[in-house]
Design an enzyme around this catalytic site. Sequence first.
Site, PDB file in Angstrom:
ATOM      1  N   GLY A  85       0.823  -1.210   0.000  1.00  0.00           N
ATOM      2  CA  GLY A  85       0.000   0.000   0.000  1.00  0.00           C
ATOM      3  C   GLY A  85       0.856   1.259   0.000  1.00  0.00           C
ATOM      4  O   GLY A  85       2.085   1.194  -0.082  1.00  0.00           O
ATOM      5  N   PHE A  86       0.187   2.378   0.118  1.00  0.00           N
ATOM      6  CA  PHE A  86       0.880   3.669   0.078  1.00  0.00           C
ATOM      7  C   PHE A  86       1.921   3.779   1.202  1.00  0.00           C
ATOM      8  O   PHE A  86       3.136   3.833   0.954  1.00  0.00           O
ATOM      9  CB  PHE A  86      -0.182   4.778   0.134  1.00  0.00           C
ATOM     10  CG  PHE A  86       0.333   6.139   0.492  1.00  0.00           C
ATOM     11  CD1 PHE A  86       1.381   6.709  -0.208  1.00  0.00           C
ATOM     12  CD2 PHE A  86      -0.256   6.863   1.523  1.00  0.00           C
ATOM     13  CE1 PHE A  86       1.848   7.982   0.124  1.00  0.00           C
ATOM     14  CE2 PHE A  86       0.198   8.129   1.858  1.00  0.00           C
ATOM     15  CZ  PHE A  86       1.263   8.684   1.169  1.00  0.00           C
ATOM     16  N   GLY A 108      -3.683  -2.802  -2.100  1.00  0.00           N
ATOM     17  CA  GLY A 108      -2.247  -2.609  -2.344  1.00  0.00           C
ATOM     18  C   GLY A 108      -1.889  -2.928  -3.784  1.00  0.00           C
ATOM     19  O   GLY A 108      -2.634  -3.609  -4.488  1.00  0.00           O
ATOM     20  N   ASN A 167      -3.607 -11.634  15.262  1.00  0.00           N
ATOM     21  CA  ASN A 167      -2.573 -12.500  14.680  1.00  0.00           C
ATOM     22  C   ASN A 167      -1.184 -11.880  14.827  1.00  0.00           C
ATOM     23  O   ASN A 167      -0.209 -12.563  15.147  1.00  0.00           O
ATOM     24  CB  ASN A 167      -2.864 -12.764  13.198  1.00  0.00           C
ATOM     25  CG  ASN A 167      -4.071 -13.670  13.025  1.00  0.00           C
ATOM     26  OD1 ASN A 167      -4.371 -14.476  13.900  1.00  0.00           O
ATOM     27  ND2 ASN A 167      -4.762 -13.539  11.907  1.00  0.00           N
ATOM     28  N   LYS A 170       4.357 -12.129  20.215  1.00  0.00           N
ATOM     29  CA  LYS A 170       4.578 -12.871  21.459  1.00  0.00           C
ATOM     30  C   LYS A 170       5.462 -14.092  21.200  1.00  0.00           C
ATOM     31  O   LYS A 170       6.422 -14.338  21.928  1.00  0.00           O
ATOM     32  CB  LYS A 170       3.210 -13.286  22.010  1.00  0.00           C
ATOM     33  CG  LYS A 170       3.218 -13.985  23.325  1.00  0.00           C
ATOM     34  CD  LYS A 170       1.814 -13.922  23.932  1.00  0.00           C
ATOM     35  CE  LYS A 170       1.571 -15.080  24.857  1.00  0.00           C
ATOM     36  NZ  LYS A 170       0.887 -16.212  24.209  1.00  0.00           N
ATOM     37  N   TYR A 179     -14.049   1.809  10.455  1.00  0.00           N
ATOM     38  CA  TYR A 179     -12.615   2.122  10.494  1.00  0.00           C
ATOM     39  C   TYR A 179     -12.229   2.623  11.881  1.00  0.00           C
ATOM     40  O   TYR A 179     -11.300   2.120  12.512  1.00  0.00           O
ATOM     41  CB  TYR A 179     -12.318   3.182   9.441  1.00  0.00           C
ATOM     42  CG  TYR A 179     -10.868   3.563   9.296  1.00  0.00           C
ATOM     43  CD1 TYR A 179      -9.930   2.650   8.816  1.00  0.00           C
ATOM     44  CD2 TYR A 179     -10.434   4.849   9.599  1.00  0.00           C
ATOM     45  CE1 TYR A 179      -8.598   3.012   8.645  1.00  0.00           C
ATOM     46  CE2 TYR A 179      -9.105   5.218   9.428  1.00  0.00           C
ATOM     47  CZ  TYR A 179      -8.191   4.291   8.955  1.00  0.00           C
ATOM     48  OH  TYR A 179      -6.874   4.655   8.790  1.00  0.00           O
ATOM     49  N   LYS A 209      -9.811   0.659  14.567  1.00  0.00           N
ATOM     50  CA  LYS A 209      -8.539   1.228  15.022  1.00  0.00           C
ATOM     51  C   LYS A 209      -8.531   1.432  16.533  1.00  0.00           C
ATOM     52  O   LYS A 209      -7.497   1.265  17.187  1.00  0.00           O
ATOM     53  CB  LYS A 209      -8.279   2.555  14.303  1.00  0.00           C
ATOM     54  CG  LYS A 209      -8.012   2.397  12.808  1.00  0.00           C
ATOM     55  CD  LYS A 209      -6.645   1.781  12.549  1.00  0.00           C
ATOM     56  CE  LYS A 209      -6.292   1.739  11.078  1.00  0.00           C
ATOM     57  NZ  LYS A 209      -4.984   1.153  10.810  1.00  0.00           N
ATOM     58  N   THR A 226      -1.876  12.034   5.584  1.00  0.00           N
ATOM     59  CA  THR A 226      -0.536  11.945   4.987  1.00  0.00           C
ATOM     60  C   THR A 226      -0.676  11.786   3.477  1.00  0.00           C
ATOM     61  O   THR A 226      -1.629  11.167   3.015  1.00  0.00           O
ATOM     62  CB  THR A 226       0.218  10.742   5.589  1.00  0.00           C
ATOM     63  OG1 THR A 226       0.340  10.956   6.998  1.00  0.00           O
ATOM     64  CG2 THR A 226       1.607  10.586   4.998  1.00  0.00           C
ATOM     65  N   ARG A 253      -9.738   9.991  -1.632  1.00  0.00           N
ATOM     66  CA  ARG A 253      -9.165  11.015  -0.764  1.00  0.00           C
ATOM     67  C   ARG A 253      -9.058  12.333  -1.509  1.00  0.00           C
ATOM     68  O   ARG A 253      -8.935  12.364  -2.735  1.00  0.00           O
ATOM     69  CB  ARG A 253      -7.775  10.596  -0.290  1.00  0.00           C
ATOM     70  CG  ARG A 253      -7.818   9.449   0.638  1.00  0.00           C
ATOM     71  CD  ARG A 253      -6.587   9.343   1.468  1.00  0.00           C
ATOM     72  NE  ARG A 253      -6.914   8.548   2.631  1.00  0.00           N
ATOM     73  CZ  ARG A 253      -7.432   9.047   3.751  1.00  0.00           C
ATOM     74  NH1 ARG A 253      -7.633  10.338   3.867  1.00  0.00           N
ATOM     75  NH2 ARG A 253      -7.731   8.264   4.742  1.00  0.00           N
TER      76      ARG A 253
HETATM   77  N1  UDP Z   1     -13.050  15.872   0.040  1.00  0.00           N
HETATM   78  C1  UDP Z   1     -13.526  16.732  -0.916  1.00  0.00           C
HETATM   79  N2  UDP Z   1     -13.584  16.307  -2.218  1.00  0.00           N
HETATM   80  C2  UDP Z   1     -13.168  15.067  -2.615  1.00  0.00           C
HETATM   81  C3  UDP Z   1     -12.650  14.199  -1.628  1.00  0.00           C
HETATM   82  C4  UDP Z   1     -12.600  14.637  -0.303  1.00  0.00           C
HETATM   83  O1  UDP Z   1     -13.906  17.876  -0.620  1.00  0.00           O
HETATM   84  O2  UDP Z   1     -13.277  14.760  -3.819  1.00  0.00           O
HETATM   85  C5  UDP Z   1     -13.009  16.345   1.439  1.00  0.00           C
HETATM   86  C6  UDP Z   1     -13.545  15.346   2.468  1.00  0.00           C
HETATM   87  O3  UDP Z   1     -14.948  15.471   2.590  1.00  0.00           O
HETATM   88  C7  UDP Z   1     -12.814  15.784   3.714  1.00  0.00           C
HETATM   89  C8  UDP Z   1     -11.473  16.298   3.194  1.00  0.00           C
HETATM   90  O4  UDP Z   1     -11.651  16.542   1.800  1.00  0.00           O
HETATM   91  O5  UDP Z   1     -13.483  16.838   4.354  1.00  0.00           O
HETATM   92  C9  UDP Z   1     -10.325  15.321   3.382  1.00  0.00           C
HETATM   93  O6  UDP Z   1     -10.732  14.096   2.867  1.00  0.00           O
HETATM   94  P1  UDP Z   1      -9.807  12.814   2.856  1.00  0.00           P
HETATM   95  O7  UDP Z   1     -10.656  11.690   2.347  1.00  0.00           O
HETATM   96  O8  UDP Z   1      -8.565  13.122   2.138  1.00  0.00           O
HETATM   97  O9  UDP Z   1      -9.402  12.565   4.364  1.00  0.00           O
HETATM   98  P2  UDP Z   1     -10.256  12.378   5.731  1.00  0.00           P
HETATM   99  O10 UDP Z   1     -11.646  12.927   5.578  1.00  0.00           O
HETATM  100  O11 UDP Z   1     -10.239  10.935   6.040  1.00  0.00           O
HETATM  101  O12 UDP Z   1      -9.454  13.181   6.658  1.00  0.00           O
END
Ligand code: UDP
Length: 331
Positions: A14-15, A40, A103, A109, A149, A153, A179, A190
């Site tokens: 992955g990234f 990935g 796992n 361990k 998610y 976590k 990041t 994202r």
């Molecule tokens: N976002 C946006 N346009 C897009 C994708 C994301 O405006 O096409 C917004 C999203 O709603 C969020 C922010 O950008 O408020 C960051 O989104 P990202 O998915 O990168 O990270 P996360 O929300 O998990 O921090």
Amino acid sequence: MAERKRILITGAAGFLGSHLCDRFIKEDYHVFAMDNLITGRLKNIEQYFPLENFEFYHHDVSKFIHIPGKLDYILHFASPASPIDYLKIPIQTLKVGSLGIHNCLGLAKAKNATLMIASTSEVYGDPEIHPQTEEYWGHVNPIGPRGVYDEAKRFQEAMTMAYHNYHKIDTRIVRIFNTYGPRMRLNDGRALPAFIGQALRGEDITVFGDGSQTRSFCYVDDLVEGIFRLLHSDYVKPVNLGNPDEISIKEFAEEIIELTGTDQKIVFKDLPINDPQQRQPDITLAKKLLDWEPKVSRSEGLKRTYDFFKSLTPEELNEKDHYNFDKYIVK
Ligand code: UDP
């Protein structure tokens, strides 16, 4: 010659995982890279396949894992990590954060290895305090779209501390804030890859809500440096790593338009449910503990990231479906 340290990295294709492979190969570790390749990409790590100190395990960490011989470190970084991913593959997201960490802890361990988990600023949910310190317990909706998610976590942190306290496993918890960098998936939903992809394809830039929500973006090399230092510290409680340089998403979209030199329009779309309004790491602890702070400015980091996206083939740029279920997963 000193014996090589041996490290297992889950989510290695992955990234973040692939950037960790870069670093630990550079440090001359023996790297066991594990990935089930749902999100990935082998392309991210294929340059290491000829090396004698690199082994790839095509395996789902939610199932029993075995590594032959001794193992010094485990980095559990496998997980879908964008809102679109965990909406589309919620069960896998929950399993990798629960069965997967179980796992990994069992393996730690058995091998007496130090284990680090990739936690996230999402454990703070839509935060009521700003910036977020490690002491804050969070404001999370367990049954909202991000719940799979966030809770996976949070469970992962609880499980890790339980193994630390009960079994005396040496553990680390890094809470990673937004990041970015080369090798992000263009279609993972994202903001950054979405905006750059749209600019490169000549499409409008989609800002969700009115774009006043904030994020703080950290360049991947800075994050990896922080992870490396934390792993080699002896601090077991959670540590925030991220860049405190905060920006609204609308301004961020404008920066991308300027960077790409395109004249795309910004169009506003509905804000996803439970989208955090603001997010900025308090990194006082990391500064003190690890003598660490981000070095790469957003303008420099964005330039390097844009160079990567520009090098993609037209097929990669227009790729829509980003899950590799059919290709790799035996059902
Ligand atoms: N976002 C946006 N346009 C897009 C994708 C994301 O405006 O096409 C917004 C999203 O709603 C969020 C922010 O950008 O408020 C960051 O989104 P990202 O998915 O990168 O990270 P996360 O929300 O998990 O921090």
